[in-house]
Design a protein around this motif. Structure first.
Motif, mmCIF file in Angstrom:
data_model
loop_
_atom_site.group_PDB
_atom_site.id
_atom_site.type_symbol
_atom_site.label_atom_id
_atom_site.label_comp_id
_atom_site.label_asym_id
_atom_site.label_seq_id
_atom_site.Cartn_x
_atom_site.Cartn_y
_atom_site.Cartn_z
ATOM 1 N N ASN A 1 0.814 -1.216 0.000
ATOM 2 C CA ASN A 1 0.000 0.000 0.000
ATOM 3 C C ASN A 1 0.851 1.271 0.000
ATOM 4 O OD1 ASN A 1 -2.579 1.075 -0.211
ATOM 5 N ND2 ASN A 1 -2.802 1.346 1.992
ATOM 6 N N ASP A 2 2.053 1.206 0.562
ATOM 7 C CA ASP A 2 2.939 2.375 0.526
ATOM 8 C C ASP A 2 3.326 2.711 -0.916
ATOM 9 O OD1 ASP A 2 2.736 2.340 3.247
ATOM 10 O OD2 ASP A 2 4.809 1.753 3.633
ATOM 11 N N PHE A 3 3.518 1.671 -1.725
ATOM 12 C CA PHE A 3 3.806 1.908 -3.139
ATOM 13 C C PHE A 3 2.572 2.439 -3.866
ATOM 14 C CE2 PHE A 3 7.256 -0.932 -1.997
ATOM 15 C CZ PHE A 3 8.325 -0.391 -2.688
ATOM 16 N N LEU A 4 1.400 1.920 -3.518
ATOM 17 C CA LEU A 4 0.168 2.392 -4.161
ATOM 18 C C LEU A 4 -0.083 3.870 -3.851
ATOM 19 C CD1 LEU A 4 -2.215 -0.628 -3.480
ATOM 20 C CD2 LEU A 4 -1.066 -0.062 -5.626
ATOM 21 N N LYS A 5 0.199 4.275 -2.620
ATOM 22 C CA LYS A 5 0.000 5.680 -2.246
ATOM 23 C C LYS A 5 0.931 6.590 -3.040
ATOM 24 C CE LYS A 5 -1.586 4.623 2.450
ATOM 25 N NZ LYS A 5 -1.223 4.610 3.896
ATOM 26 N N ASN A 6 2.177 6.165 -3.203
ATOM 27 C CA ASN A 6 3.096 6.969 -4.005
ATOM 28 C C ASN A 6 2.715 6.932 -5.477
ATOM 29 O OD1 ASN A 6 5.901 7.088 -5.685
ATOM 30 N ND2 ASN A 6 5.926 8.446 -3.908
ATOM 31 N N LEU A 7 2.243 5.780 -5.925
ATOM 32 C CA LEU A 7 1.825 5.647 -7.317
ATOM 33 C C LEU A 7 0.719 6.640 -7.652
ATOM 34 C CD1 LEU A 7 1.972 4.114 -10.017
ATOM 35 C CD2 LEU A 7 0.356 2.453 -9.063
ATOM 36 N N ARG A 8 -0.159 6.901 -6.721
ATOM 37 C CA ARG A 8 -1.228 7.882 -6.953
ATOM 38 C C ARG A 8 -0.642 9.251 -7.300
ATOM 39 N NH1 ARG A 8 -5.034 11.556 -4.793
ATOM 40 N NH2 ARG A 8 -7.214 10.927 -5.148
ATOM 41 N N ASP A 9 0.414 9.647 -6.592
ATOM 42 C CA ASP A 9 1.071 10.925 -6.878
ATOM 43 C C ASP A 9 1.732 10.911 -8.258
ATOM 44 O OD1 ASP A 9 0.335 11.893 -4.390
ATOM 45 O OD2 ASP A 9 2.208 11.274 -3.433
#
Length: 287
Positions: free
Chosen positions: A229-237
């Motif tokens: 999920n940490d990667f998904l949150k950055n991916l959103r940016d």
């Protein structure tokens, strides 16, 4: 002393050779491109001998699941490789995966993490496993994870409006597609300790949006806990800044379909490949 050094050299030389046959005859073994569902100690998975871009080859390759050891092992010693499409660059991606993979006819998951899962509802979990990779020095190769993030829950393929997110822990003579757009710090658990890793972020507008996170440290083996999920949150940016096809709001409503672990290998000039890996200790836990 000289004899000891010779013995050590011969032992190191023989390690890949000793892997030429699965360690147990009663193991579940794939000896050609194909897939099979397996049940590890903690998770159901699919193992796939994935040569998606190879038209023909000679030599030996296999993937084996050792239930008693809770381990998947892969071995390849192939030559005279003919590619389907040199423009697609890599030859294949021998792998294991959890969840529903587009192009597959089935999915494997359990209550620890139900997939596909909407991005906006994706839980804070670690995906855990242990890995070890070996390869010949000439071979372009990586050790990478990936997921397909799709507009519909169970698509049969991907296209414009979908996302491929990769997470590279190791690479030799092989780089992500596209251009580097950023560097970000996302910690993982590595061999039992928090490890702050700087990831180079690459973006490529293929037929779908491709985003890869490549570790600036080459981690060829170890036991890891990956905070997806940490990667998904950055991916959103990253999507907000660089995607011309997907908005952050649309991204929130898309589906994370699977989590794949494997090795891309080869380039348009590679006609032989000798490498292998072992994966074990698969699990999912809450952060």
């Amino acid at each position: 002393m000289k004899r000891l050094l010779i013995f050590i050299f011969l032992l190191l030389f023989m390690i890949p050779i000793l892997g030429a046959e699965p360690r147990y005859k009663d193991a579940l073994i794939l000896r050609e491109p194909s897939s099979a569902d397996i049940k590890t100690k903690n998770l159901p998975l699919t193992m796939e001998l994935n040569f998606w871009n190879i038209s023909s080859y000679e030599g030996e390759t296999w993937m084996a699941f050792y239930e008693k050891d809770d381990t998947v092992e892969y071995y390849a010693d192939i030559k005279n490789i003919v590619l389907k499409d040199k423009n697609s660059w890599v030859h294949g991606y021998p792998e294991v995966y959890y969840g529903y993979k587009p192009w597959s006819v089935r999915g494997t998951y359990c209550e620890k993490l139900v997939l596909p899962q909407k991005v906006s509802k994706f839980p804070d979990i670690y995906f855990n496993f242990k890995y070890s990779l070996w390869h010949e020095s000439y071979l372009p190769i990586n050790f990478a994870m990936e997921t397909w993030i799709t507009r519909e829950e169970k698509q049969k393929s991907v296209s414009s409006g979908d996302i491929e997110m990769m997470v590279w822990l190791y690479a030799q003579k092989l780089g992500p597609a596209g251009r580097k757009v950023a560097e970000v710090k996302i910690p993982i658990i590595y061999n039992g300790r928090v490890k702050d890793i700087i990831w180079e972020v690459y973006v490529s507008p293929m037929s779908w949006d491709y985003i890869a996170y490549r570790s600036k440290e080459n981690l060829k083996e170890g036991e890891v806990k990956i905070p997806i999920n940490d990667f998904l949150k950055n991916l959103r940016d990253i999507i907000k800044q660089y995607s011309k096809r997907i908005t952050p709001e649309q991204f929130d409503q898309m589906y994370v379909t699977d989590w794949e672990i494997g090795t891309e290998f080869g380039d348009p000039y590679t006609t032989s490949a000798k490498f292998g890996w072992t994966f074990s200790n698969f699990d999912i836990e809450n952060k």
